[in-house]
Design a protein around this motif. Structure first.
Motif, PDB file in Angstrom:
ATOM      1  N   VAL A  29       4.592  41.045 -44.931  1.00 54.06           N
ATOM      2  CA  VAL A  29       5.001  42.389 -44.513  1.00 54.06           C
ATOM      3  C   VAL A  29       4.162  43.449 -45.210  1.00 54.06           C
ATOM      4  O   VAL A  29       3.867  44.502 -44.633  1.00 54.06           O
ATOM      5  CB  VAL A  29       6.509  42.611 -44.820  1.00 54.06           C
ATOM      6  CG1 VAL A  29       6.940  43.997 -44.407  1.00 54.06           C
ATOM      7  CG2 VAL A  29       7.348  41.550 -44.142  1.00 54.06           C
ATOM      8  N   VAL A  30       3.784  43.180 -46.468  1.00 52.23           N
ATOM      9  CA  VAL A  30       3.115  44.210 -47.269  1.00 52.23           C
ATOM     10  C   VAL A  30       1.644  43.902 -47.502  1.00 52.23           C
ATOM     11  O   VAL A  30       0.945  44.706 -48.089  1.00 52.23           O
ATOM     12  CB  VAL A  30       3.832  44.389 -48.625  1.00 52.23           C
ATOM     13  CG1 VAL A  30       5.247  44.896 -48.394  1.00 52.23           C
ATOM     14  CG2 VAL A  30       3.854  43.105 -49.427  1.00 52.23           C
ATOM     15  N   MET A  49      10.914  44.294 -61.095  1.00 52.89           N
ATOM     16  CA  MET A  49       9.490  44.605 -61.143  1.00 52.89           C
ATOM     17  C   MET A  49       9.150  45.776 -60.225  1.00 52.89           C
ATOM     18  O   MET A  49       8.234  46.557 -60.501  1.00 52.89           O
ATOM     19  CB  MET A  49       8.663  43.375 -60.751  1.00 52.89           C
ATOM     20  CG  MET A  49       8.723  42.226 -61.770  1.00 52.89           C
ATOM     21  SD  MET A  49       8.147  42.709 -63.420  1.00 52.89           S
ATOM     22  CE  MET A  49       9.718  43.041 -64.263  1.00 52.89           C
ATOM     23  N   GLY A  50       9.912  45.900 -59.124  1.00 49.89           N
ATOM     24  CA  GLY A  50       9.709  47.029 -58.219  1.00 49.89           C
ATOM     25  C   GLY A  50      10.051  48.354 -58.881  1.00 49.89           C
ATOM     26  O   GLY A  50       9.344  49.356 -58.700  1.00 49.89           O
ATOM     27  N   THR A  51      11.132  48.362 -59.664  1.00 46.23           N
ATOM     28  CA  THR A  51      11.483  49.601 -60.382  1.00 46.23           C
ATOM     29  C   THR A  51      10.431  49.909 -61.453  1.00 46.23           C
ATOM     30  O   THR A  51      10.121  51.074 -61.708  1.00 46.23           O
ATOM     31  CB  THR A  51      12.872  49.487 -61.040  1.00 46.23           C
ATOM     32  OG1 THR A  51      12.882  48.389 -61.975  1.00 46.23           O
ATOM     33  CG2 THR A  51      13.960  49.278 -60.002  1.00 46.23           C
ATOM     34  N   ALA A  87      14.326  48.632 -50.644  1.00 50.58           N
ATOM     35  CA  ALA A  87      13.628  49.189 -49.480  1.00 50.58           C
ATOM     36  C   ALA A  87      13.173  50.616 -49.753  1.00 50.58           C
ATOM     37  O   ALA A  87      12.058  51.014 -49.396  1.00 50.58           O
ATOM     38  CB  ALA A  87      14.539  49.150 -48.260  1.00 50.58           C
ATOM     39  N   LEU A  88      14.030  51.412 -50.406  1.00 47.46           N
ATOM     40  CA  LEU A  88      13.737  52.819 -50.657  1.00 47.46           C
ATOM     41  C   LEU A  88      12.766  53.027 -51.809  1.00 47.46           C
ATOM     42  O   LEU A  88      12.239  54.131 -51.976  1.00 47.46           O
ATOM     43  CB  LEU A  88      15.031  53.584 -50.927  1.00 47.46           C
ATOM     44  CG  LEU A  88      15.987  53.729 -49.733  1.00 47.46           C
ATOM     45  CD1 LEU A  88      17.331  54.260 -50.176  1.00 47.46           C
ATOM     46  CD2 LEU A  88      15.376  54.648 -48.673  1.00 47.46           C
ATOM     47  N   PRO A 116       5.474  47.562 -52.591  1.00 46.12           N
ATOM     48  CA  PRO A 116       5.408  46.170 -52.117  1.00 46.12           C
ATOM     49  C   PRO A 116       6.410  45.259 -52.798  1.00 46.12           C
ATOM     50  O   PRO A 116       7.084  44.453 -52.138  1.00 46.12           O
ATOM     51  CB  PRO A 116       3.965  45.771 -52.443  1.00 46.12           C
ATOM     52  CG  PRO A 116       3.202  47.058 -52.404  1.00 46.12           C
ATOM     53  CD  PRO A 116       4.140  48.090 -52.952  1.00 46.12           C
ATOM     54  N   LEU A 117       6.550  45.379 -54.123  1.00 43.92           N
ATOM     55  CA  LEU A 117       7.488  44.506 -54.836  1.00 43.92           C
ATOM     56  C   LEU A 117       8.930  44.796 -54.434  1.00 43.92           C
ATOM     57  O   LEU A 117       9.754  43.879 -54.362  1.00 43.92           O
ATOM     58  CB  LEU A 117       7.311  44.675 -56.344  1.00 43.92           C
ATOM     59  CG  LEU A 117       6.030  44.088 -56.948  1.00 43.92           C
ATOM     60  CD1 LEU A 117       5.944  44.410 -58.431  1.00 43.92           C
ATOM     61  CD2 LEU A 117       5.964  42.582 -56.729  1.00 43.92           C
ATOM     62  N   GLY A 118       9.253  46.064 -54.194  1.00 44.67           N
ATOM     63  CA  GLY A 118      10.605  46.417 -53.767  1.00 44.67           C
ATOM     64  C   GLY A 118      10.946  45.817 -52.419  1.00 44.67           C
ATOM     65  O   GLY A 118      12.032  45.262 -52.217  1.00 44.67           O
TER      66      GLY A 118
END
Length: 488
Positions: free
Chosen positions: A487-488, A402-404, A320-321, A325-327
């Motif tokens: 959501v994104v 992938m979010g990181t 979340a933080l 979008p991927l996170g």
């Protein structure tokens, strides 16, 4: 039935169930049949709400106005729909498991247990469908109060002490930080309503930075360090309660609240620019790694699973933080994937306690011979926590990785990888000990008494259901992914 009436029915059913449980308190078969039946009805209602929402994309309802601008209102959006479906799907399964566990373990005050269980699910539905911060806060607090008697259920000094720790940390964090964050948001914006993209336009970066800290530390149910101590302390509760805490209600309510506030109060774009966000992001990473290191040192199975939960919640908070979008999608998916995997692990732990009277991991050598289904289920669910095929956790962890990468937080990527390796070290040996005890053989022989698996029948059925769900989520993860992408 209109969407408003359907939404009200979803809330009314758990309250009606409480009356039925009290009515059938001296008839346990009827009491538990009503609990399972109403649980299934709530899930069906949520499926119908999903169908209506996919058609109209707008379902909202205001219950009443506290004073101008502050209402108790409900609204259906993708994150809330995911949470409601997960919780309502697992409620009847957990009740089925509890039927076998509570009877086999000869637990006292079972009517009280089922009443507060129903009240907890009522609170969860309120959190899932909350249309503004005030509604979210009210049901968040109600969930704390509803689960407190469940933690203290055993009535022993240890249980009461654990329940006091549980209540103290959660009330302290929510009243001191969460409530202050809600009031401050209203003061600076003039609204408490959720809005995709956030509601903090025009608020200075300094104020927003403080608000972010207040929200993250105010949601103690997300168990971010140092506000995590309530979770291991709550392990004194019966195993069905542990399953409720770790998969169906409490911790998922915490990380869901974090995710919802990040998306609908701060907004992903604004969140990425907040100075305090980096500190909180790496605090979540520290929680992931430190809790994994503690878990690997625990010999008691439930304690190991509790610390594993602290670590896995860090994944969702971190996603979340990340403000990407991927996170966000990874966090939404991990709420589902972790729920089914972790509830299966706790179901297995409880079955081992009831059937084999074993709580320490070294005692479980050779147990696979007497409890093959239970221990195989434990192994499959472990893959979901680790993030390996063929369990659903594979995809949510991949999205978080992938979010990181998307945000170029390489240290956090490394933390996720190391944590997954540590989860191999603290989960897979349990299954390996059970099926491959080595030359020492079983720690203590367990008599099968002619049964293929020693777990109580009702509990075993629940274990099989959630295990198949863990596998199904691997092959049908795209449905959750596509839903979370809204959501994104």
């Amino acid at each position: 039935m209109s969407t408003t009436n359907l939404l009200l029915t979803t809330f009314a059913l758990p309250l009606i169930l409480i009356a039925l449980i009290l009515l059938f308190r001296k008839q346990p078969n009827l009491r538990e049949a009503a609990s399972i039946g109403v649980g299934i009805l709530v899930f069906v209602c949520n499926l119908m709400l999903l169908q209506h929402w996919l058609t109209t994309e707008e379902i909202s309802f205001t219950l009443f106005t506290l004073f101008p601008g502050v209402t108790i209102a409900f609204d259906i959006e993708p994150l809330g729909m995911i949470f409601a479906l997960v919780a309502s799907a697992l409620w009847p399964v957990t009740t089925l498991y509890a039927l076998g566990y509570m009877r086999a373990h000869h637990e006292p005050r079972q009517t009280q247990f089922y009443c507060f269980f129903a009240l907890s699910i009522f609170s969860v539905m309120g959190i899932a469908f909350a249309g503004n911060l005030m509604t979210l806060f009210v049901f968040y607090e109600l969930l704390t109060l509803a689960t407190f008697p469940l933690v203290a259920h055993a009535g022993t000094k240890k249980a009461k002490r654990g329940a006091r720790t549980y209540l103290g940390i959660l009330l302290f964090s929510s009243i001191l930080f969460f409530l202050l964050a809600v009031i401050s948001t209203w003061h600076f914006t003039g609204t408490m309503d959720f809005k995709l993209g956030g509601i903090l336009d025009g608020v200075s970066d300094g104020v927003v930075s403080v608000l972010l800290i207040l929200f993250v530390f105010g949601v103690g149910k997300a168990a971010i360090m140092p506000l995590h101590g309530w979770l291991p302390a709550a392990m004194v509760a019966p195993t069905p309660v542990s399953a409720l805490l770790h998969a169906v209600a409490v911790v998922k309510a915490g990380v869901f609240t974090i995710l919802k506030v990040m998306v609908y109060v701060f907004g992903i774009e604004r969140l990425a620019t907040i100075p305090s966000g980096t500190f909180l992001l790496y605090l979540a990473g520290f929680s992931i790694l430190f809790a994994s290191l503690v878990a690997i040192r625990k010999r008691n199975l439930k304690a190991r699973l509790a610390w594993s939960t602290v670590s896995q919640l860090g994944y969702i908070t971190m996603g979340a933080l990340l403000a990407s979008p991927l996170g966000v999608v990874g966090s939404a998916m991990h709420i589902t994937m972790h729920a089914f995997s972790k509830i299966t692990l706790f179901f297995c732990a409880g079955a081992i306690i009831v059937a084999a009277h074993k709580t320490e991991i070294p005692q479980m050598r050779g147990l696979g011979k007497q409890m093959p289904i239970t221990m195989l289920a434990f192994g499959i669910a472990s893959l979901g926590i680790i993030g390996l095929p063929p369990a659903g956790g594979t995809w949510s962890k991949w999205m978080l990785l992938m979010g990181t990468a998307e945000t170029e937080h390489w240290i956090l990527m490394l933390i996720l990888m190391v944590s997954s390796l540590l989860s191999i070290g603290y989960l897979l040996p349990v299954t390996l000990r059970a099926f491959f005890p080595g030359p020492e053989g079983p720690a203590e022989p367990v008599h099968a008494n002619g049964r293929f698996d020693l777990a109580p029948t009702a509990s075993l059925i629940a274990i099989v259901i959630t295990t198949f769900a863990c596998l199904a989520l691997f092959f049908y993860a795209d449905a959750i992914y596509q839903f979370a992408m809204r959501v994104v």
